[in-house]
Design a protein around this motif. Structure first.
Motif, mmCIF file in Angstrom:
data_model
loop_
_atom_site.group_PDB
_atom_site.id
_atom_site.type_symbol
_atom_site.label_atom_id
_atom_site.label_comp_id
_atom_site.label_asym_id
_atom_site.label_seq_id
_atom_site.Cartn_x
_atom_site.Cartn_y
_atom_site.Cartn_z
ATOM 1 N N GLU A 307 45.702 2.071 115.093
ATOM 2 C CA GLU A 307 45.650 0.893 114.221
ATOM 3 C C GLU A 307 45.856 -0.382 115.042
ATOM 4 O OE1 GLU A 307 48.136 1.127 110.751
ATOM 5 O OE2 GLU A 307 47.659 3.243 110.429
ATOM 6 N N GLU A 308 46.711 -0.299 116.077
ATOM 7 C CA GLU A 308 47.021 -1.482 116.887
ATOM 8 C C GLU A 308 45.789 -2.002 117.630
ATOM 9 O OE1 GLU A 308 50.567 0.440 115.732
ATOM 10 O OE2 GLU A 308 48.896 1.295 116.866
ATOM 11 N N THR A 309 44.919 -1.083 118.094
ATOM 12 C CA THR A 309 43.725 -1.541 118.817
ATOM 13 C C THR A 309 42.643 -2.044 117.861
ATOM 14 O OG1 THR A 309 42.855 0.728 118.872
ATOM 15 C CG2 THR A 309 44.114 -0.011 120.783
ATOM 16 N N ILE A 310 42.615 -1.496 116.638
ATOM 17 C CA ILE A 310 41.626 -1.936 115.647
ATOM 18 C C ILE A 310 42.038 -3.278 115.047
ATOM 19 C CG2 ILE A 310 40.601 -1.365 113.397
ATOM 20 C CD1 ILE A 310 39.536 0.332 115.638
ATOM 21 N N ILE A 311 43.356 -3.447 114.809
ATOM 22 C CA ILE A 311 43.871 -4.709 114.241
ATOM 23 C C ILE A 311 44.863 -5.309 115.234
ATOM 24 C CG2 ILE A 311 45.008 -5.781 112.251
ATOM 25 C CD1 ILE A 311 44.201 -3.348 110.595
ATOM 26 N N PRO A 312 44.362 -5.957 116.316
ATOM 27 C CA PRO A 312 45.282 -6.475 117.345
ATOM 28 C C PRO A 312 46.128 -7.659 116.868
ATOM 29 C CG PRO A 312 43.011 -7.079 117.844
ATOM 30 C CD PRO A 312 42.955 -6.182 116.664
ATOM 31 N N ASP A 313 45.588 -8.439 115.909
ATOM 32 C CA ASP A 313 46.322 -9.616 115.425
ATOM 33 C C ASP A 313 46.306 -9.629 113.899
ATOM 34 O OD1 ASP A 313 47.518 -11.990 114.938
ATOM 35 O OD2 ASP A 313 46.064 -13.242 116.021
ATOM 36 N N PRO A 314 47.361 -9.099 113.246
ATOM 37 C CA PRO A 314 47.387 -9.003 111.777
ATOM 38 C C PRO A 314 47.397 -10.370 111.081
ATOM 39 C CG PRO A 314 49.105 -7.640 112.782
ATOM 40 C CD PRO A 314 48.581 -8.535 113.842
ATOM 41 N N LYS A 315 47.616 -11.455 111.841
ATOM 42 C CA LYS A 315 47.622 -12.791 111.220
ATOM 43 C C LYS A 315 46.204 -13.229 110.833
ATOM 44 C CE LYS A 315 51.802 -14.690 113.428
ATOM 45 N NZ LYS A 315 52.249 -13.519 114.200
ATOM 46 N N GLY A 322 39.614 -10.131 112.058
ATOM 47 C CA GLY A 322 40.885 -9.388 112.106
ATOM 48 C C GLY A 322 40.706 -7.917 112.434
ATOM 49 N N ILE A 323 39.557 -7.328 112.009
ATOM 50 C CA ILE A 323 39.238 -5.941 112.392
ATOM 51 C C ILE A 323 38.339 -6.036 113.617
ATOM 52 C CG2 ILE A 323 38.169 -3.769 111.669
ATOM 53 C CD1 ILE A 323 38.987 -4.429 108.807
ATOM 54 N N ALA A 324 38.937 -5.835 114.788
ATOM 55 C CA ALA A 324 38.288 -6.156 116.076
ATOM 56 C C ALA A 324 36.877 -5.578 116.249
ATOM 57 C CB ALA A 324 39.198 -5.723 117.226
ATOM 58 N N TRP A 409 31.505 1.169 124.808
ATOM 59 C CA TRP A 409 31.995 0.086 123.951
ATOM 60 C C TRP A 409 33.304 0.487 123.276
ATOM 61 C CZ3 TRP A 409 31.887 0.034 118.348
ATOM 62 C CH2 TRP A 409 32.316 -1.174 117.800
ATOM 63 N N LEU A 410 33.373 1.749 122.833
ATOM 64 C CA LEU A 410 34.567 2.222 122.129
ATOM 65 C C LEU A 410 35.777 2.375 123.054
ATOM 66 C CD1 LEU A 410 33.073 4.892 119.702
ATOM 67 C CD2 LEU A 410 34.189 2.771 119.070
ATOM 68 N N ALA A 411 35.532 2.440 124.360
ATOM 69 C CA ALA A 411 36.641 2.633 125.313
ATOM 70 C C ALA A 411 37.716 1.558 125.151
ATOM 71 C CB ALA A 411 36.106 2.634 126.745
ATOM 72 N N ASP A 412 37.306 0.350 124.708
ATOM 73 C CA ASP A 412 38.276 -0.738 124.522
ATOM 74 C C ASP A 412 39.268 -0.456 123.393
ATOM 75 O OD1 ASP A 412 37.216 -2.194 126.546
ATOM 76 O OD2 ASP A 412 35.918 -3.424 125.278
ATOM 77 N N TYR A 413 38.891 0.443 122.496
ATOM 78 C CA TYR A 413 39.752 0.707 121.329
ATOM 79 C C TYR A 413 40.461 2.061 121.426
ATOM 80 C CZ TYR A 413 36.775 -3.057 119.775
ATOM 81 O OH TYR A 413 36.109 -4.245 119.723
#
Length: 954
Positions: A307-315, A322-324, A409-413
């Motif tokens: 979840e942290e990599t998909i939503i790096p900034d919950p603000k 917001g959904i990277a 591309w997915l490697a970043d997440y």
């Protein structure tokens, strides 16, 4: 110049020694070699030295090794050679006295995560045989020792234990699997059985019988129902044999009260009925489906999206990215779908994600079977009713089955975590429950070589008599190979350490240990800087190992810059005097005593006549510090350390002391996350402060600048873009309408289409390494005829790529933008390489200096933190001086340069030392000393201090 035993060297065709005791190279002209002749004594330890680019590798690898390999290929039959093709002969007139050649280079390290120290040295393979034949199996359910019984033992037990009891004899055919099993029941009925026990209930079988396909089932055939009596021993015997046959060596008996007892010809837990297959060596291999953990496929770690990599900034809201992976709002189907899901909630696409209810976040990330109406993008006015599988579920499915581009591309997440099922042990749980001396095979593989050596001491006394008999030969081989690893200073490694995590020097020393173990005689070994990554303390171990290889009856030829190695050798060959076109000659040669009298630059450095000067004053820095607290990654023991900014910091310590863990795996990822939002997680630590004093981090490591001949220094540094722009602005190019792309060898238009701009063609060699040969159309020029007709100062774009950096500095003297980048390559000591030199031909040290030059050519901020990993790799004393001059300029501008290094010349000129240790592996991971080089000399428990004292002559 006469050498011992009347051998003679020359740069032309003079007298040459003809003794069988010499390897004679006559007329070597490969690359920059100037038609040299040399006699090298055989069965000796020979060091080839000289400044970077002088021709050391050209002589050792591209001439002597290449000719040895070619002659080996010539020994194949014509039929075999028809598949392999012919190898090109190196540019040399003649080589006499050439033994079979084995090359141990740094570049051949496997990047496969399945290759480990244990598999490369074959120690793990011996342990697999040992555990398959002598391991004792224990139940992973109850922890009790598994048992196997013969048919006679089972029959005897039934008659003795169940006399006059009414029993059902059962053969298990399905255990814990889903399915309707209609065909199985029909098959059982055809075999003559009419009853089966399904999920604990005995029932009659009919032709239409089946069970719920979505539930998990246990099915046993009721082979016989009997009253046990010794008079009916024949019937009992037949029933037991039949049950074992249909149950694959396993059977069960059930009494009238429903109690079950298990029996097995295989390994089995009599209490629970758990059975293991008969162990084989591949049952303990993480590279085999029979042994590998099914969750991680034997890798010991899994990648998954968090979840942290998909939503790096919950603000942020969904519409603002917001959904990277989705990015900012666009009029596409996925956003319409999310909009439809949020329709009946109190949030929308503009609401910050931190305000979303948890259940809504779960639906977005993990999906819902609830149908939602989604407006069609393709057909306006219509809706599609669909369920939502969730963003994380969708992305993980793409990771498994998508294209390479999608996976990149997915490697970043993706986040790498230890496998939850095997805890990083790589093997399935059955394999982990075979024990020798209360230890499983993966626990042995996790031990450092030192710990493994201790375990092997007197292990026979802790084994059963049977294990002693079976394991005697295997343990002997394992001890021998472990001893070789200790001899080359790799006591801190473990068998499960992957080869991709090793430095070039470590991998090379492992192969060296393996070669000592083969006990070959009459071989010429050629090694490329085996001392890389080795602390001076361990250097003597390495030298002893090389001498052992020599004393077996082999010639050991080492391309090396290490002072101790040169002085301990039997023969030194110095090539120079300069690099590139200024090198390629023999400057001096002979045994160490006579070599030192010949006055070459190398000899002067060895004699102390030339030296890298110790600075008169150490920089104090700018008063600011980076403070790292509580680092506990790998072997670090809760380390807290300060990095004074505005100084040259040197991190030292014996091999395996924790330097890479502290810097590469903890500090660099922290800085990278701060400045570049990197996804790579740093190793565990409590806190870091002082980041506000920096605005940039640059790591310069020894990984290749590219893995294909298409990568080269010109493309990597970016100077080729400027050169192509220059050529496209020439009058001839403008008349023809050529744009910068015309001068790229990576796109259609100007390139040679036969080799697609590679200049080389790849010849696949099947079981031998692939070979690159020049393209027959463009002859290696990469471009077509029309493109080569456009010239600047009489040179085509191909001619420019063939220029050395040194030539290019003169050629582009009036092009400041181009000159700045090329000048920096020259300053880091790479004046001899060509702008278009294939990345695959650069050594680790050269690749590192190309990266360094690239970073130096950029405008620095004065608050940059540079991290370098052994930048002296491949550098002669003189080159180290040039490199230090460049680094000093960086620090003088206010930047911080941190160097991980073993080289005493770099250590003594540093402003601040951080010494880790005191030993490697579990005995390391502590800060032994921090402070100036002068102060470490007083630290008695620092190995670095002891050797630095000799260097600084205090």
């Amino acid at each position: 110049m006469n050498l011992p035993n009347q051998s003679v060297i020359s740069d032309n065709k003079n007298t040459i020694a003809t003794s069988e005791e010499y390897l004679e190279v006559i007329g070597a002209r490969e690359h920059n070699l100037k038609n040299i002749d040399i006699s090298i004594p055989r069965n000796k330890l020979v060091v080839i030295t000289g400044i970077s680019g002088s021709g050391k590798s050209s002589l050792a690898f591209d001439t002597i090794y290449a000719e040895g390999q070619r002659r080996y290929m010539e020994s194949f039959s014509a039929y075999a050679r028809s598949f392999i093709g012919n190898m090109e002969r190196p540019d040399v007139d003649k080589i006499n006295g050439l033994s079979p050649v084995i090359s141990i280079e740094q570049k051949t390290t496997s990047k496969n995560p399945r290759s480990t120290v244990g598999t490369l040295t074959e120690i793990y393979d011996f342990l697999r045989v040992l555990y398959a034949r002598a391991g004792e199996a224990y139940s992973y359910n109850t922890g009790k020792k598994m048992q196997r019984q013969t048919e006679d033992q089972i029959i005897g037990h039934l008659i003795g234990e169940f006399d006059q009891a009414k029993l059902s004899i059962l053969a298990p055919v399905v255990k814990g699997r889903k399915g309707h099993y209609r065909e199985l029941f029909q098959q059982i009925r055809k075999m003559g059985f009419n009853k089966a026990r399904v999920d604990g209930v005995i029932m009659d079988i009919d032709d239409r019988m089946q069970v719920d396909r979505y539930k998990t089932h246990d099915i046993e055939i009721v082979v016989d129902r009997i009253v046990v009596d010794e008079k009916d021993k024949f019937r009992i015997t037949q029933s037991v044999k039949t049950a074992l046959k249909h149950g694959n060596g396993i059977m069960m008996v059930r009494d009238t009260e429903g109690n079950i007892q298990h029996f097995s010809k295989n390994l089995m837990d009599p209490e629970t009925g758990l059975a293991y297959d008969e162990p084989a060596p591949n049952s303990f291999s993480f590279n085999s489906p029979y042994g590998a953990c099914p969750t991680c496929n034997g890798l010991g770690e899994i990648e998954h999206i968090t979840e942290e990599t998909i939503i790096p900034d919950p603000k942020l809201s969904i519409s603002r990215g917001g959904i990277a992976p989705l990015g900012e709002y666009r009029d596409i189907w996925i956003f319409k779908k999310i909009e439809a899901i949020l329709k009946n909630t109190k949030v929308n696409l503009s609401t910050p994600l931190e305000k979303f209810p948890e259940e809504v976040i779960n639906v977005l990330l993990y999906g819902s079977k609830m149908k939602v109406e989604v407006p069609s993008v393709k057909y306006p006015g219509t809706n599609w009713a669909t369920s939502f599988e969730g963003i994380i579920n969708f992305l993980e499915k793409q990771q498994e089955s998508g294209s390479d581009k999608m996976r990149d591309w997915l490697a970043d997440y993706m986040v790498v975590q230890t496998c939850p099922d095997c805890n990083g042990y790589r093997l399935k749980k059955e394999s982990l429950h075979f024990l020798i001396d209360k230890t499983n095979i993966s626990e042995l593989a996790m031990k450092s070589i030192t710990e493994l050596s201790h375990w092997l001491e007197n292990v026979e006394e802790r084994l059963t008599e049977k294990q002693q008999l079976i394991g005697a030969e295997v343990l002997k081989e394992v001890r021998k190979r472990v001893g070789f690893l200790l001899d080359v200073g790799l006591d801190y490694l473990s068998l499960n350490r992957t080869l991709k995590s090793l430095s070039g020097g470590e991998a090379q020393r492992i192969r060296l240990a393996t070669q000592i173990g083969t006990q070959l005689v009459g071989v010429l070994y050629i090694l490329d800087e085996p001392s890389i990554g080795l602390h001076q303390r361990d250097n003597m171990k390495l030298i002893s190992a090389l001498k052992e290889l020599r004393d077996l009856g082999n010639t050991v030829m080492v391309v090396e810059h290490d002072k101790d190695m040169m002085l301990a050798s039997d023969f030194i060959l110095d090539i120079g005097p300069g690099a590139g076109r200024h090198g390629g000659r023999i400057v001096a040669a002979g045994d160490p005593d006579s070599f030192l009298k010949q006055g070459s630059k190398t000899a002067k450095y060895l004699m102390g006549e030339l030296a890298i000067e110790i600075p008169q004053e150490r920089r104090k820095g700018n008063g600011k510090k980076l403070k790292l607290k509580g680092a506990t990654g790998n072997n670090l023991k809760n380390v807290s350390v300060d990095f004074p900014l505005g100084t040259m910091i040197c991190v030292t310590g014996v091999s395996g002391s924790g330097k890479s863990t502290l810097i590469h795996d903890t500090l660099y990822p922290i800085l990278n996350q701060k400045f570049y939002r990197s996804k790579r997680e740093p190793m565990p630590h409590k806190s870091i402060s002082g980041l506000e004093h920096l605005d940039k981090v640059i790591e310069v490591d020894q990984s290749p600048i590219g893995r294909t001949p298409r990568s080269n220094p010109a493309t990597y540094t970016g100077v080729f873009t400027d050169i192509r722009a220059l050529f496209s602005n020439l009058p001839e190019a403008k008349i023809r309408g050529y744009k910068p792309g015309r001068f790229s060898f990576n796109v259609k238009g100007g390139r040679c289409e036969t080799c697609e701009g590679g200049g080389m063609k790849l010849i696949e060699m099947d079981f031998l390494p692939d070979v690159h040969v020049p393209c027959e159309t463009c002859k290696g020029k990469r471009y077509n005829r029309e493109t080569l007709e456009v010239r600047f100062k009489g040179k085509s774009i191909s001619d420019v790529l063939d220029m050395t950096v040194e030539q290019a500095v003169d050629f582009f003297e009036n092009q400041p933008k181009i000159l700045r980048k090329i000048q920096t390559l020259s300053e880091v000591g790479l004046g001899y390489i060509t702008l278009g030199q294939h990345a695959t031909t650069l050594s680790g040290g050269e690749a590192q200096r190309v990266k360094l030059a690239t970073e130096l050519s950029k405008k620095d901020t004065g608050n940059t933190f540079y991290i370098l990993d052994e930048p002296t790799t491949g550098l002669h004393f003189q080159d180290i001086q040039h490199l230090l001059d460049v680094l000093k300029k960086l620090v003088d501008k206010g930047n911080t340069v941190l160097i991980i290094e073993h080289n005493m010349d770099v250590i003594k000129v540093s402003d601040h030392l951080i010494d880790l240790g005191p030993e490697g592996g579990n005995e390391g991971g502590n800060i032994v000393f921090t402070g100036t080089p002068e102060n470490i000399l007083k630290k008695k428990d620092s190995y670095t201090g002891k050797f630095l004292k000799l260097e600084m002559k205090e």
